[in-house]
Every structure is written in structure tokens, then in C-alpha cells.
Write a protein that holds these residues in place. Sequence first.
Motif, PDB file in Angstrom:
ATOM      1  N   PHE B  11       1.084  -1.319   0.193  1.00 16.37           N
ATOM      2  CA  PHE B  11       0.207   0.330  -0.153  1.00 16.37           C
ATOM      3  C   PHE B  11       0.844   1.196  -0.190  1.00 16.37           C
ATOM      4  CE2 PHE B  11      -3.595   2.035   3.100  1.00 16.37           C
ATOM      5  CZ  PHE B  11      -4.333   3.228   1.508  1.00 16.37           C
ATOM      6  N   PHE B  55      -0.315  -0.505  -4.853  1.00 13.01           N
ATOM      7  CA  PHE B  55      -1.349  -0.153  -5.604  1.00 13.01           C
ATOM      8  C   PHE B  55      -1.101   1.251  -4.668  1.00 13.01           C
ATOM      9  CE2 PHE B  55      -4.110  -0.581  -2.175  1.00 13.01           C
ATOM     10  CZ  PHE B  55      -4.826   0.718  -2.284  1.00 13.01           C
ATOM     11  N   ASP B  58      -5.346   7.886  -3.028  1.00 13.51           N
ATOM     12  CA  ASP B  58      -4.888   9.094  -3.559  1.00 13.51           C
ATOM     13  C   ASP B  58      -6.135  10.507  -2.928  1.00 13.51           C
ATOM     14  OD1 ASP B  58      -4.035  10.939  -5.306  1.00 13.51           O
ATOM     15  OD2 ASP B  58      -5.377  10.933  -6.844  1.00 13.51           O
ATOM     16  N   ARG B  59      -5.738  11.051  -2.558  1.00 12.74           N
ATOM     17  CA  ARG B  59      -6.823  12.578  -2.563  1.00 12.74           C
ATOM     18  C   ARG B  59      -6.664  13.513  -3.517  1.00 12.74           C
ATOM     19  NH1 ARG B  59      -9.029  11.078   2.863  1.00 12.74           N
ATOM     20  NH2 ARG B  59      -8.705   9.219   2.917  1.00 12.74           N
ATOM     21  N   THR B 104      -6.093   4.736  -7.527  1.00 12.97           N
ATOM     22  CA  THR B 104      -6.346   5.150  -6.849  1.00 12.97           C
ATOM     23  C   THR B 104      -6.979   6.250  -7.863  1.00 12.97           C
ATOM     24  OG1 THR B 104      -6.448   4.423  -4.721  1.00 12.97           O
ATOM     25  CG2 THR B 104      -7.863   6.176  -5.102  1.00 12.97           C
ATOM     26  N   ASN B 133      -8.428   1.521  -8.196  1.00 10.70           N
ATOM     27  CA  ASN B 133      -8.572   0.772  -6.841  1.00 10.70           C
ATOM     28  C   ASN B 133     -10.082   2.301  -6.948  1.00 10.70           C
ATOM     29  OD1 ASN B 133      -9.379   0.808  -4.198  1.00 10.70           O
ATOM     30  ND2 ASN B 133      -8.168   2.641  -3.640  1.00 10.70           N
ATOM     31  N   VAL B 135     -12.825   4.611  -5.666  1.00  8.52           N
ATOM     32  CA  VAL B 135     -13.352   5.101  -4.896  1.00  8.52           C
ATOM     33  C   VAL B 135     -14.499   6.721  -4.873  1.00  8.52           C
ATOM     34  CG1 VAL B 135     -11.241   5.263  -3.470  1.00  8.52           C
ATOM     35  CG2 VAL B 135     -11.618   6.779  -4.703  1.00  8.52           C
ATOM     36  N   ALA B 226     -13.156  -0.323  -1.463  1.00  9.13           N
ATOM     37  CA  ALA B 226     -12.624  -0.556  -0.380  1.00  9.13           C
ATOM     38  C   ALA B 226     -13.953  -0.661   0.610  1.00  9.13           C
ATOM     39  CB  ALA B 226     -11.669  -0.156   0.449  1.00  9.13           C
ATOM     40  N   SER B 228     -16.901  -0.010   3.353  1.00  8.25           N
ATOM     41  CA  SER B 228     -17.229  -1.053   4.369  1.00  8.25           C
ATOM     42  C   SER B 228     -18.370  -0.035   4.756  1.00  8.25           C
ATOM     43  CB  SER B 228     -15.800  -0.522   5.199  1.00  8.25           C
ATOM     44  OG  SER B 228     -16.808   1.346   5.781  1.00  8.25           O
ATOM     45  N   SER B 229     -18.868   0.997   4.439  1.00  7.09           N
ATOM     46  CA  SER B 229     -21.051   0.497   5.039  1.00  7.09           C
ATOM     47  C   SER B 229     -21.738  -0.148   4.446  1.00  7.09           C
ATOM     48  CB  SER B 229     -21.754   1.861   4.060  1.00  7.09           C
ATOM     49  OG  SER B 229     -20.932   2.160   3.077  1.00  7.09           O
ATOM     50  N   GLY B 232     -21.309  -0.002   0.792  1.00  2.89           N
ATOM     51  CA  GLY B 232     -19.956   0.175  -0.333  1.00  2.89           C
ATOM     52  C   GLY B 232     -20.020  -1.776  -0.538  1.00  2.89           C
ATOM     53  N   PHE B 244     -10.414  -4.674  -0.062  1.00  2.00           N
ATOM     54  CA  PHE B 244      -9.669  -3.751   1.015  1.00  2.00           C
ATOM     55  C   PHE B 244     -10.351  -3.749   2.200  1.00  2.00           C
ATOM     56  CE2 PHE B 244      -7.047  -1.658  -1.886  1.00  2.00           C
ATOM     57  CZ  PHE B 244      -6.055  -3.124  -2.612  1.00  2.00           C
TER      58      PHE B 244
END
Lengths: 442, 442
Positions: B11, B55, B58-59, B104, B133, B135, B226, B228-229, B232, B244
Motif C-alpha cells: 500500500f 497500489f 489518492d486524495r 486510486t 482502486n 473510490v 474498499a 465498508s458501509s 459500499g 480492501f
Amino acid sequence: MTNRQMSLVGFMQAGNVTVYSGSWRYPSAELGFLSLDYYAKIARTLEEGGFDLVFFDDRLAMPGVYGNSVADAVRYGARPVKLDLTAVLGGVIGATSRIGVGATYSTTYYDPFHVARTFATLDHLSGGRAAWNVVTSVNDSEAQNFGLEKHLGHDERYDRAHEFLEAVTALWDSWEPDALVMDRESGIFADPEKVHEIDFAGKWFKVRGPLTVPRTPQGRPVLLQAGSSGRGREFAAEWADLIFTGDPGIEVARQHYRDQKKRIAAAGRDPDTVKILPMAYAVVGETQAIAEEKERLFLDAYVHPVASLTLLSEVLNYDFGRHGLDDPVTPAMLDASSGIRGLFEGVRRHLGRDDLTVRDLAAHRATLLQGPRFVGTPDRVAGQMREWFDGEACDGFVLAATHLPGAFEEFVRMVVPILREQGVFRSEYTGHTLRDHLGLPK
Amino acid sequence: MTNRQMSLVGFMQAGNVTVYSGSWRYPSAELGFLSLDYYAKIARTLEEGGFDLVFFDDRLAMPGVYGNSVADAVRYGARPVKLDLTAVLGGVIGATSRIGVGATYSTTYYDPFHVARTFATLDHLSGGRAAWNVVTSVNDSEAQNFGLEKHLGHDERYDRAHEFLEAVTALWDSWEPDALVMDRESGIFADPEKVHEIDFAGKWFKVRGPLTVPRTPQGRPVLLQAGSSGRGREFAAEWADLIFTGDPGIEVARQHYRDQKKRIAAAGRDPDTVKILPMAYAVVGETQAIAEEKERLFLDAYVHPVASLTLLSEVLNYDFGRHGLDDPVTPAMLDASSGIRGLFEGVRRHLGRDDLTVRDLAAHRATLLQGPRFVGTPDRVAGQMREWFDGEACDGFVLAATHLPGAFEEFVRMVVPILREQGVFRSEYTGHTLRDHLGLPK
Ligand SMILES: Cc1cc2nc3c(=O)[nH]c(=O)nc-3n(C[C@H](O)[C@H](O)[C@H](O)COP(=O)(O)O)c2cc1C
Ligand SMILES: Cc1cc2nc3c(=O)[nH]c(=O)nc-3n(C[C@H](O)[C@H](O)[C@H](O)COP(=O)(O)O)c2cc1C
């Protein structure tokens, strides 16, 4: 060295064809255009030749205006392939160390934050070798990949481009050059007084900033532009470091050169800090006969007229699929087409007659591309280039390839040594950044 | 080899810090994060270790929620730097030959045509090693670089993401695998019957297509996700090849694993073809004492509480700058924050008490990151990893680095050989594409 120095740029395409849509069929052309090695090898060849820059053009769609379909572009290989340029440049940067690396990005179909970040990153990764060719895109095929039916109007595109550049340059400047501290002991990474939110708010864009990339080695990546309309020339005068032109003959080029330099001065900039480079083909042979046979191959052998019209339809945003090959070119066609103007005139001038058919346009579009073609022995090609360069028609050239990698290999092997001997082109790189190569201020 | 095989993913971050915001201050950390060599070297280390994939996260903004300012992110180095990932990956691809390479990209602030072209290009240039990835971005800081005040709502983001994926996969499929002909003799480049306009029209996007990139080596680049909700997890069940997760302990992870595999089956896919990998830290030392001292360094020494709150404010889209460090955490704070949920609960569980202060959140956010931390001798770390892997809490790990390049070098040198000896991890690559490494269908 006090001689005025020529700038040389290699004009590349990340796809199956060069500007010349028959290039993939050329006998010795390599077809590795989906691999990184292909681009790395060509860039290294140009670097061995001391070129200032290798830059890639772009289009954001397969040609789809002709017959309102992509079928002929696919069938004849008329530019159906265009790869992502940032990916290609990332690889080319790793394979080279001195040559400048440039990519075309459109202000019409990207966001300022992304483009600012892309070129700032490329400038860091390359140690100051990045350039952005600013275009506004040309036609409806591109619009239709981004949710629109029609392309923005010509002047509106330039309005948007202007605002786009304001936002991007503000982002590039958002970190002052000495903002990075990186003191592990105190834990201070950078000086918050020297990193600024830009709070840009215009008609098209709102961007808070700052950029997430520190000030780059070149301060700002080099800007390339190729506007030919009045509006385009004004835009280039204000923003560009390198201006690409596409004039058919030396006289037109001289006028364009003078006009553009005047506009640069009028915009309050030093005209010597902006280079003007026409797009040109060089077809070199060990003897004149070899060169001419190569030219014949290049001109006649490999372009289907429909492939040619497919690309012409894109550039003019006009569907030639409505006409037969032997239909006459009418004023109505001219009125109906937007996009690059004056191309019809160029073909008329070139053929020396007014009554053109659609087939005439097809034949000339394949190769002419609005720029000069230098054909002959190495001495003769170098001489023709000197004539333009010494005659104040240009500051150097953007060389397009008839086929790859051969056309560039031959030019580097045969013509570059002559220009070096004559003292008008560098024998080796003296600086490290693209701005160094071009003699531009930081 | 009939043993179930562990997947290992490195990561990475293209910036000054790993996920751990003190990583740049770690004594042996290298700070070459603006150069290509830095990323190339780390990727080669992971490739020597046989990793499936490296991998990059990013933001799209500098942290700007805390105190409504970027000042503290800049001052303390709390992720102020994020480079363009396609540029970095292009370079990494040139420096490696087998390891998968992923980036990402957000479906909220990009266009499907661009993203489809980017990953198709990366897949070609790498010979089938690309991964995306997916997002949806997390907060208002990002929105404000793209003309918006507020980030899209959570479920709306996933609606858009779903449609985005439909458009992107249609573009990837727009060239049939055998469409390319490239017959120089006849001049047929590709079969127009096998290259399709997609004419995609949804609520968010309209895209004509086709893509300007032929079918890629992997058919489709690998998709990472990734979520998690609940929403999601559904999204991941439908689209992801690798999922992930970020669960704090093995029991939660087991439940998550079972739940996610069930959802994959319910979406009509074979659960064995989707890998679930928790994010984890490994802190390895030649002796237990060395590892524990490294952990102490990592945990305690380098993160200013404000740096930590800066990042926490981003993830929760909530401004902790309004509170003092010793203020209690209140239910009102929880209600006011969107973004990654359940993080508060994790810290409560971890500390074993309910009455948290803002400082407690800061301390734990610095390092915890919702995933397990394996600390000790190589044998012990390998043993902990086996416990998760054998206990059906995961199919492998996404390893985050406490510092770079050291953390990955030590893992590859000390832990990988043990996993190889135990037959749960490859000794060398047997295939060429990332799908080969992961054992996924094309
Ligand atoms: C050498 C050269 C390269 C160009 N490359 C591109 C390109 O990659 N993409 C594009 O959309 N337009 C490209 N153009 C077109 C120009 O951006 C511009 O639209 C054209 O010169 C017409 O100018 P105008 O828009 O001012 O009328 C290029 C032009 C030249 C001369
Ligand atoms: C290992 C891992 C990496 C992630 N990387 C990113 C990233 O690079 N950018 C991003 O915006 N979100 C990232 N996320 C956040 C997820 O995309 C997602 O928003 C988060 O897990 C919350 O899920 P939810 O949106 O379903 O609530 C990451 C999450 C994990 C566990």
C-alpha cells in the motif's frame, strides 16, 4: 557560441499512426504502439539527436464525423488509437534523462486541478523537463464522449481556455519556491506562510487550492500552443513559451512569424523568449533519388481516400461522407464547416487551381498537413531548414514523422550532424531543464 | 502447489507520508518522494518479494477541514503532497516487469472516458498488470477543488460510481479481443464489425465511444474497492476483484469476511474469485526488543496531535479545530460527521473505555488506521499473519508502511522467506498478468 540556435521538437502520436494516416503501412514501420518500449526507444533516439523536446498530440475520440460512424477510422486505421499520454510520458521520463517531454491536454474536457497536478508531477519526476500543449479540442466526436452533442463554439473555447490557464498557473504558483522545510527534528514539514489557497472563482471554474504538489523544478512547466486564428494567436501571445504553426510556404510563414512576434510584444512579453516552430516533414535519403522514392511511397502508396476524408471530416467537423469522391468542392461546404480554417485555401494554392473535387482534398490532406516538406539528401534538407530558419520564418521546427521509428532515426543520423557542424544546433545538452534547452527564463 | 495462497499487496502513497503521518520524520525514512527513482526502487523491492501488487492511494485535496485551513497540514506534513498517479505508474511500469501496479481514481471527480482510457493504457504498457482502486472520495476539501462547496452525499456517490463503472466497463469492452487485423498489404487495420460505439446514456453520464484503446491484455484491468458501509459492501460485491478492509481485530474481520463473501455470492459471482484483504502494518525486528522499540518510535515519537486531528478531520469531514485537545468526545460530534463511520467505535474498543477526549482520538488515529498491527520477530509476524489467513479472516493483506523504503525492505527480507517456506506464498511469479498472480479469470 553566439550563433542563434535552432530548436528541434519531435512530434509524436501515442497511437497507430503519425500525423500521416498511412504511416502504419510503411514497409519498415514498427507497430509496437501499445508497448512502452516503442515510445522509450523513439524518445532515446531523439535525445541522442539532442532534440529540445518530444511531444505527443492527442484527440479525445475516435474519428466519428465521417458518415456519422467510426467504421472507416477503424477499418483503415485512420487514428482509431489514442493512448493516455500521462501514462506514456511517465514511462518515457524513466527511459530518458535530458530531453523535454510534452503532452497535449484539452482545456475543454479536463479540470484545472487535474491538469495542474499532472504537469507539476511530470515536471518533478523528470527533473524539470515537462511541457503542456494547450488545446481546446476540435470537434463533435470529442464532445460526444463527454456528455455533449456539440463542441463548444470557437471563441467560447478560448474564453474557457484562458480562465483554465489562470487557474492552473495559480495552482502551480501556490507553493512558493522555498516553502519546503522538511526538518525532522522540529517536525516542521513546510512553511504555512508560503503555501497558499488560491480561492480561484471565475465564470467556468472555482478552485480552492493549494495544489498538492510543491513548486516544480521549472517553476512552471513549459507551455506550448498552436492557435492559428486571430483569437488563437492572441491566446498564444499571452501564454505560450513555444508556438507551433502549420503554414504551407515560407512567405506565409514569415508573415505569420512577424505577426505573432508583434502580438507577443503587444502582450507585454519579450518576443525573444517565445519560440515559433512550424510543423514540417523531413524525408531524407542517402541520395536524392532515394529520398524522392521515399517521398513517393509516403505520398502515394498507403492512404485510402476514405481514410483521408475520415480525418479531414474530423478537423473540419464536417461530414464528407455525404459526398462522392468526384463531387466538386462547393462554397456551401466551406460555410458549413467549423474547425481549422484556411485548409481549403492551402490545397487550392498548392494545386494552383480553383476547381477542387472531394478527391483532391483527400489526396492532399493525407500528407500536406499545412506545413513544409523537406525532401532530399542530408545537405539539401539541412539547407532547406536553414533557409526557413535564417530567413526569419521560424525559430526551429516541429518535425513530424512519415513513419516510425525510421523517419526520426534517419533524421538524427543524417541531418543533425550537419546542423551541428554548422553551429546552429547544440552538440550536447548544456542545461538540465527544458527551459534551459530553450533558453527561456524560469 | 495445492495450498491456498496468500495475496500480498504493498500500500503506497505518492507523497511525503505513508498512511502514517509521522512517517517522513522516521530516522531512516528517505525523502525522495518527488523523484521517480524513489517509487521505482520501492516497487522493485516489492517485486523481489513476489508481491501481487503495489497500489497507490489518492486524495484530491490538501487537508483543509481542520480549522477550515490547510496551514496545519502544511506545517506538520499531514499529507500536503499528493502527486498524479498515472505519471508515477507510467514510470513504475518501466522499472518493473511482473508486479501488478494500481492507482486510486475517484468516480466523483473524473470522467468515465478519461479513466477508462487511463487504465486501458496502463494495462497495455505494463503487459497486463494494471489495477484501479475505485473510490468515491471523502470530503468537502476535495469538492472545493472542483467547483463545489460540499461533497456529494454518501449514497448519491455510490449511485454515480455504479453508473461510472457501467460506462467504463462498456468502454473497455468496446473493442472485441480479436478486432485488430493490421494487414499492411490490404490496408485493413481493424475489423469495424468488432469495434463498437457504446452510446451509453445514464443519469450522470453520456458517452458515445468506442474507447481509443484496443482490448487490453487482461481483458479488463483488475478492480479494487474498499467500501465498508452496507452500500459500499454491495458495490464491492458487484464490481470488485480485490476488496480492501480496515477492521481492528480478527473477530470483526471474520464477520466482515463472511458477510462480504455472502454478498458476492448473492450478486451472482463466485466468492473464490474475489479476494478480501485487510489493511495491516507489520513492524519486524531481528529480535522482539528491536521490533518493540521500532513500534514505540512509530507510535509515539513523530506525530503531533494536531497533525493527527488534521487527518482525522478529513476522514470524518468534521472540523476538530473547534475543540481543545482535552475536550470530551460527545455524541453531537458523531452526529455531525459523515465519511468513514465506525472509527470512533474502534478507538473506544481499543482503549477499553467510553469517555474519550479529542486527544485520545488524535493519539490513535495516528497509527491505528482500523487495521491490525503485527509486531515482533519475523517468525512471530508470519505467525500472526497466518492466524488471520488460516482463520478465514482474510485472503491476504494490504501492507502499509510505517516508513519508506525501510518497512517494505525489512518485510521482504525477513518475513517473505518464512511465508515461502511454509508454502503459503509464491517463490516466484508463475504468470505474467496481475490476474494470473491473483488466480482470477480474465
Ligand atoms: C503542430 C500542431 C499540433 C497540434 N496538436 C493538436 C492536438 O494534439 N490536439 C488538438 O485538439 N489540436 C491540435 N492542434 C490544433 C490547434 O490546437 C488549433 O486548434 C489549430 O491550430 C487551429 O487554431 P485555432 O483554434 O486558433 O483556429 C495542433 C496544431 C498544430 C499546428
Ligand atoms: C486500504 C484502503 C485504502 C483506501 N484508499 C482510499 C483512497 O485512496 N482514497 C479515498 O478517497 N478513499 C480511500 N479509502 C476509503 C474507501 O474508499 C471508502 O470510502 C471507505 O472504506 C468507507 O467506505 P464507505 O464509503 O462504504 O462508507 C480507502 C480505504 C481502505 C480500507
